[in-house]
Write a protein that holds these residues in place. Sequence first.
Motif, PDB file in Angstrom:
ATOM      1  N   LEU A   1       5.162  14.401   7.865  1.00 26.62           N
ATOM      2  CA  LEU A   1       4.136  13.669   8.563  1.00 26.62           C
ATOM      3  C   LEU A   1       3.599  14.753   9.670  1.00 26.62           C
ATOM      4  CD1 LEU A   1       2.504  11.078   9.544  1.00 26.62           C
ATOM      5  CD2 LEU A   1       4.493  10.539  10.873  1.00 26.62           C
ATOM      6  N   CYS A   2       2.278  14.762   9.517  1.00 21.12           N
ATOM      7  CA  CYS A   2       1.654  15.682  10.655  1.00 21.12           C
ATOM      8  C   CYS A   2       0.550  14.903  11.220  1.00 21.12           C
ATOM      9  CB  CYS A   2       0.994  16.738   9.847  1.00 21.12           C
ATOM     10  SG  CYS A   2       0.188  18.007  10.851  1.00 21.12           S
ATOM     11  N   ILE A   3       0.766  15.159  12.650  1.00 17.79           N
ATOM     12  CA  ILE A   3      -0.215  14.078  13.418  1.00 17.79           C
ATOM     13  C   ILE A   3      -0.825  14.876  14.425  1.00 17.79           C
ATOM     14  CG2 ILE A   3      -0.352  12.176  15.227  1.00 17.79           C
ATOM     15  CD1 ILE A   3       2.171  10.897  13.829  1.00 17.79           C
ATOM     16  N   GLU A   4      -2.111  15.138  14.509  1.00 15.31           N
ATOM     17  CA  GLU A   4      -2.905  15.947  15.344  1.00 15.31           C
ATOM     18  C   GLU A   4      -4.217  15.197  15.832  1.00 15.31           C
ATOM     19  OE1 GLU A   4      -5.443  20.393  14.523  1.00 15.31           O
ATOM     20  OE2 GLU A   4      -4.336  19.168  12.926  1.00 15.31           O
ATOM     21  N   GLY A   5      -4.344  15.811  17.222  1.00 16.41           N
ATOM     22  CA  GLY A   5      -5.568  15.323  17.869  1.00 16.41           C
ATOM     23  C   GLY A   5      -5.697  14.151  18.564  1.00 16.41           C
TER      24      GLY A   5
ATOM     25  N   MET B   1       0.731  -1.273  -0.127  1.00 18.63           N
ATOM     26  CA  MET B   1       0.182   0.026  -0.096  1.00 18.63           C
ATOM     27  C   MET B   1       0.790   1.358   0.083  1.00 18.63           C
ATOM     28  SD  MET B   1      -3.215  -1.039   2.732  1.00 18.63           S
ATOM     29  CE  MET B   1      -3.863   0.534   2.259  1.00 18.63           C
ATOM     30  N   PHE B   2       0.529   2.242  -0.844  1.00 19.69           N
ATOM     31  CA  PHE B   2       0.934   3.614  -0.671  1.00 19.69           C
ATOM     32  C   PHE B   2       2.602   3.678  -1.163  1.00 19.69           C
ATOM     33  CE2 PHE B   2      -2.491   4.103   2.049  1.00 19.69           C
ATOM     34  CZ  PHE B   2      -3.391   5.178   1.333  1.00 19.69           C
ATOM     35  N   PRO B   3       3.229   3.059  -2.210  1.00 16.92           N
ATOM     36  CA  PRO B   3       4.434   3.092  -2.236  1.00 16.92           C
ATOM     37  C   PRO B   3       5.067   4.418  -2.519  1.00 16.92           C
ATOM     38  CG  PRO B   3       3.346   2.069  -4.304  1.00 16.92           C
ATOM     39  CD  PRO B   3       2.253   2.377  -3.082  1.00 16.92           C
ATOM     40  N   CYS B   4       4.397   5.309  -2.970  1.00 12.39           N
ATOM     41  CA  CYS B   4       4.592   6.740  -3.208  1.00 12.39           C
ATOM     42  C   CYS B   4       4.392   7.678  -2.495  1.00 12.39           C
ATOM     43  CB  CYS B   4       4.262   7.081  -5.003  1.00 12.39           C
ATOM     44  SG  CYS B   4       4.590   5.714  -6.239  1.00 12.39           S
ATOM     45  N   LEU B   5       3.787   7.569  -1.400  1.00  6.72           N
ATOM     46  CA  LEU B   5       3.330   8.256  -0.481  1.00  6.72           C
ATOM     47  C   LEU B   5       4.372   9.175   0.052  1.00  6.72           C
ATOM     48  CD1 LEU B   5       0.662   9.289   0.783  1.00  6.72           C
ATOM     49  CD2 LEU B   5       1.298   8.135   2.879  1.00  6.72           C
ATOM     50  N   GLU B   6       4.429  10.700  -0.088  1.00  7.49           N
ATOM     51  CA  GLU B   6       5.295  11.574   0.435  1.00  7.49           C
ATOM     52  C   GLU B   6       4.777  12.379   1.494  1.00  7.49           C
ATOM     53  OE1 GLU B   6       6.550  13.874  -2.979  1.00  7.49           O
ATOM     54  OE2 GLU B   6       7.479  12.335  -4.133  1.00  7.49           O
ATOM     55  N   TYR B   7       3.674  12.928   1.432  1.00  4.23           N
ATOM     56  CA  TYR B   7       2.978  13.715   2.699  1.00  4.23           C
ATOM     57  C   TYR B   7       1.774  13.151   3.315  1.00  4.23           C
ATOM     58  CZ  TYR B   7       0.422  17.450   4.874  1.00  4.23           C
ATOM     59  OH  TYR B   7      -0.291  18.053   5.793  1.00  4.23           O
ATOM     60  N   LEU B   8       1.757  12.873   4.480  1.00  2.00           N
ATOM     61  CA  LEU B   8       0.703  12.028   5.085  1.00  2.00           C
ATOM     62  C   LEU B   8       0.286  13.098   6.252  1.00  2.00           C
ATOM     63  CD1 LEU B   8      -1.266   9.646   6.035  1.00  2.00           C
ATOM     64  CD2 LEU B   8       0.758   8.919   7.338  1.00  2.00           C
ATOM     65  N   SER B   9      -1.101  13.278   6.402  1.00  3.50           N
ATOM     66  CA  SER B   9      -1.625  14.104   7.666  1.00  3.50           C
ATOM     67  C   SER B   9      -2.747  13.268   8.249  1.00  3.50           C
ATOM     68  CB  SER B   9      -1.937  15.688   7.224  1.00  3.50           C
ATOM     69  OG  SER B   9      -2.726  16.171   8.330  1.00  3.50           O
ATOM     70  N   ILE B  10      -2.602  13.044   9.656  1.00  2.00           N
ATOM     71  CA  ILE B  10      -3.761  12.358  10.258  1.00  2.00           C
ATOM     72  C   ILE B  10      -4.342  13.249  11.389  1.00  2.00           C
ATOM     73  CG2 ILE B  10      -4.260  10.218  11.289  1.00  2.00           C
ATOM     74  CD1 ILE B  10      -1.974   8.841  10.079  1.00  2.00           C
ATOM     75  N   SER B  11      -5.586  13.475  11.102  1.00  2.00           N
ATOM     76  CA  SER B  11      -5.985  14.533  12.491  1.00  2.00           C
ATOM     77  C   SER B  11      -7.270  13.921  12.812  1.00  2.00           C
ATOM     78  CB  SER B  11      -6.351  15.888  11.815  1.00  2.00           C
ATOM     79  OG  SER B  11      -5.312  16.553  11.005  1.00  2.00           O
ATOM     80  N   ARG B  12      -7.552  13.950  14.186  1.00  2.00           N
ATOM     81  CA  ARG B  12      -8.500  13.532  14.991  1.00  2.00           C
ATOM     82  C   ARG B  12      -9.316  12.284  14.455  1.00  2.00           C
ATOM     83  NH1 ARG B  12      -8.345  18.797  14.015  1.00  2.00           N
ATOM     84  NH2 ARG B  12      -9.405  18.702  11.863  1.00  2.00           N
ATOM     85  N   CYS B  13      -8.283  11.472  14.570  1.00  2.00           N
ATOM     86  CA  CYS B  13      -8.650   9.838  14.215  1.00  2.00           C
ATOM     87  C   CYS B  13      -8.349   8.994  15.419  1.00  2.00           C
ATOM     88  CB  CYS B  13      -8.019   9.380  12.924  1.00  2.00           C
ATOM     89  SG  CYS B  13      -8.383  10.530  11.266  1.00  2.00           S
ATOM     90  N   PRO B  14      -9.059   9.258  16.665  1.00  2.00           N
ATOM     91  CA  PRO B  14      -8.420   8.595  17.942  1.00  2.00           C
ATOM     92  C   PRO B  14      -8.593   7.137  17.779  1.00  2.00           C
ATOM     93  CG  PRO B  14     -10.609   9.464  18.270  1.00  2.00           C
ATOM     94  CD  PRO B  14     -10.242   9.872  16.829  1.00  2.00           C
ATOM     95  N   GLY B  15      -9.632   6.414  17.049  1.00  2.00           N
ATOM     96  CA  GLY B  15      -9.350   5.087  17.035  1.00  2.00           C
ATOM     97  C   GLY B  15      -8.478   4.545  16.151  1.00  2.00           C
ATOM     98  N   LEU B  16      -7.457   5.058  15.465  1.00  2.00           N
ATOM     99  CA  LEU B  16      -6.569   4.539  14.649  1.00  2.00           C
ATOM    100  C   LEU B  16      -5.304   4.409  15.441  1.00  2.00           C
ATOM    101  CD1 LEU B  16      -5.708   3.711  11.871  1.00  2.00           C
ATOM    102  CD2 LEU B  16      -4.651   6.030  11.482  1.00  2.00           C
ATOM    103  N   LYS B  17      -4.942   2.993  15.724  1.00  2.00           N
ATOM    104  CA  LYS B  17      -3.934   2.469  16.697  1.00  2.00           C
ATOM    105  C   LYS B  17      -2.860   2.452  15.916  1.00  2.00           C
ATOM    106  CE  LYS B  17      -6.599   3.164  20.271  1.00  2.00           C
ATOM    107  NZ  LYS B  17      -6.760   4.519  21.105  1.00  2.00           N
ATOM    108  N   VAL B  18      -2.692   1.600  14.652  1.00  2.00           N
ATOM    109  CA  VAL B  18      -1.655   1.226  13.861  1.00  2.00           C
ATOM    110  C   VAL B  18      -1.250   2.112  12.739  1.00  2.00           C
ATOM    111  CG1 VAL B  18      -0.497  -0.674  12.987  1.00  2.00           C
ATOM    112  CG2 VAL B  18      -2.048  -0.924  14.810  1.00  2.00           C
TER     113      VAL B  18
END
Length: 837
Positions: A782-786, A754-771
């Motif tokens: 990489l930006c992680i928020e909330g 999955m996502f072999p070319c991913l350069e920018y990732l932002s994850i905001s207010r997704c509290p259930g995502l553990k992995v």
Amino acid sequence: MAHKIKNVVERLDEIAAEKAKFHFREGVMETEHVSDAERRHTSSFVTEPRVYGRDDDKEKIVQLLLANMNSQDDISIYAIFGMGGLGKTTLTQAVYNDERVMEHFELKIWVCVSEEFNIKRLTRAIIESAGGMVGDLSELDPMQCRLRDILNGKRFLLVLDDVWNENQDEWDKLKSALKSGVGTGNSIIVTTRIEKIARMMATLPLHQLELLSKDDSWSLFKRLAFESRETEHHSNLIMIGEDIVKKCGGVPLAIKALGGMLRFKDEEIDWLAIKESEMWDVSEHENGIIPSLRLSYKHLPSHLRQCFAVCSIFPKDYEIQREYVIQLWMANGFIPSNGQMDLEDVGHDIFNNLLWRSFFQEPWKDRFGNIMSFKMHDLMHDLALSIMKNECFTMENGMIQEVPKEVRHLSYNNPHSSQFHVWNRDVDGLRCLRSFHILSSIRPLHFDGISPNALKKSSLRMLHFPVRSIKKWPIFVHRLRHLRFLDLSFSDIKLLPESFTSLQNLQTLNLNNCHQLCKLPSDMRHMIKLRHLDISDCSSLMHMPNKMGQLAQLRVLRMFIVGQHEGQRIDELKNLNKLRGHIEIKDLDNVKSPTNAKKANLEHKAYLDSLSLSWRVNRRDGGRYTSEDEKVLESLKPHTNLASLFLSGYGGIEFPSWLKGMMLPNLVSMVLKKCSKCEHLPSLLGRLPLLQNLTIDGMDRVKILFSENNHSAGDTTHVINANATLFPSVKNLVLSDMPNLEDWVLGVEGRQLMFPCLEYLSISRCPGLKVLLPPFQALISLCIEGFEEAETLPGKLLGSEQNSPLRHLEIKSMPRLKFLSNDFFDNVGSLVTFANH
């Protein structure tokens, strides 16, 4: 007036007949023509003792020529192109006389093609340059036979310098004669100013000659200007010389011309005069810069000449928007009608021609590969100004300047201030004025110091007036009966009066970011020449004028608000199949049936590359069945050419079939926002081959980002191969406000696919995502928020098998974060930026 025009036309016809009768031809006097041709004639002899800044270019070309020794092709053709004055001929002379090239080729031939691509003349010139004799041969066939005898059995290098011919047939005839009976491993080098010609002739990758670097430019200038004196004794001249070199913009011809002029000038005043003058003000018998560039201008068709020259209205180094300059040409009638082609398409062809010929440079492209803006080299700008003289004028930085009375195109440029201030006397009395432009990049601008009457010019074709403090409709504008382009974007205007529809010649109306605008004239349907209507980001506008579908010439409609009443419904889009670019269709909750939605005919709008579909989130009928949204969206299937899709406020549970299958293969960007009732993402989202940008925001019920079971019950046509690469081209991924998101993938083994070319990732207010999915092989930012409850980031963030190229990490709104695990730091390599909020 009609009789006067008729008399003028008849007189012009008489003159044309006399021209044919006496065999007159267009152009300069014969003596001037001969002199100019002789001046531009080139030979293979090296004219420069040292070629500055071209060592890499020379080596690349030489190596390519040597590498083609074993080529099975009869002839390999290498093309060098670039604007006039870059040194294409000088570089080719250096290659031609390189020892390795001389040893490699048994026969070397140099021909200056210049303007006349005559097969007989060129055949004769090739024979003579190869050491043969033409004698009394006058017919083409015996000449070509003699040429074949000369070339037969010999590996040759032929230089065709300064090619202007764009006729493919003429080139094919000459190429056939050169290939007839010869062996393999032969090469041709072509030099031209026109990229189109380079592409037409070349069989190998093109070589575009770039501008000289700052250091190489100074080295060349210093050799010429300071050759007979010590630089340490002329420190004052060195500082001025550095500014003069900047003026030349990396063009060797300009540097040589000005450096040569200053070689014997010791007075500072002489150097300052060159520094402060325009290029065309420098004596032309000493300076070949503008005449050399004017040669390129001379080869343009007449309508291209107009389109190029009027670009002098923009300041030097100004980033010019491509669509804006095409609108400028349209408003002034510079774009000729070309059969069934739209004016916009002809305008794009004109733009491409000027770009290929190096009149325009530095094209900037969007994520879809479309050219959005460009610049003009300073010397090209000087050329345009020398042509337009006083017809174009720019008021710079609010300075009080005397505007020429004969000016046709006037611009105001003050990039460092938000105040727009022009003295009334600057623009009053300009009877020839055709266009007025405000070019400041600062928004919003504020209006100050100009009377409306100062712009009451009946001759105006184009008015670009994006000034915030305009709150009322300028009373003079509706009297501008010839006006074709009007831009009042970013203004505080609240409504357009009904008198606005008297602008019957208006082609373009830009009102974007007019946040106070709440009403358009109800009879806009009568403005039948309107082609472009931009009302994007007009947040106070609640409905469209009646029967907009009657505007059959519309090519651009940035926003359409769906109404409930006849004449404002979505079926008004039915016949507007030539819409292009982007359209936002709002308030889709007013569509009462899929039959009405189908009438919008989106599937046949092949020129649209970007589509936004939105429903109001807070609906009055909040309890309506979501199945209605599903049926409506199913009926809004777009054309397969679509590159960008934005969905917002969709109330259905299931996505339409055209999003579940591979029906949008060209999709590059997708945003799914506030589709709060959907439990699954579209089933084949992970298989779109060109998708690069993906944003998923406010999808409350989604638990798994991707699952092979993300399809309707009974739908078994889209089961995913477990070994397939998912999201193969996605570079930017934003996940936001997804409280129930638990994992990335379910039912597919091999997460590393999955996502072999991913350069920018932002994850905001997704509290259930553990992995977080390992590994992100290409992740840079990489930006992680909330994640308010998390005390650490997962150790498997970036995988463990290899270092990540991650360079930026930003962490926001994680008050309980105590530490980052050792596993995390073991895999990030050299982290450049770390921001913790």
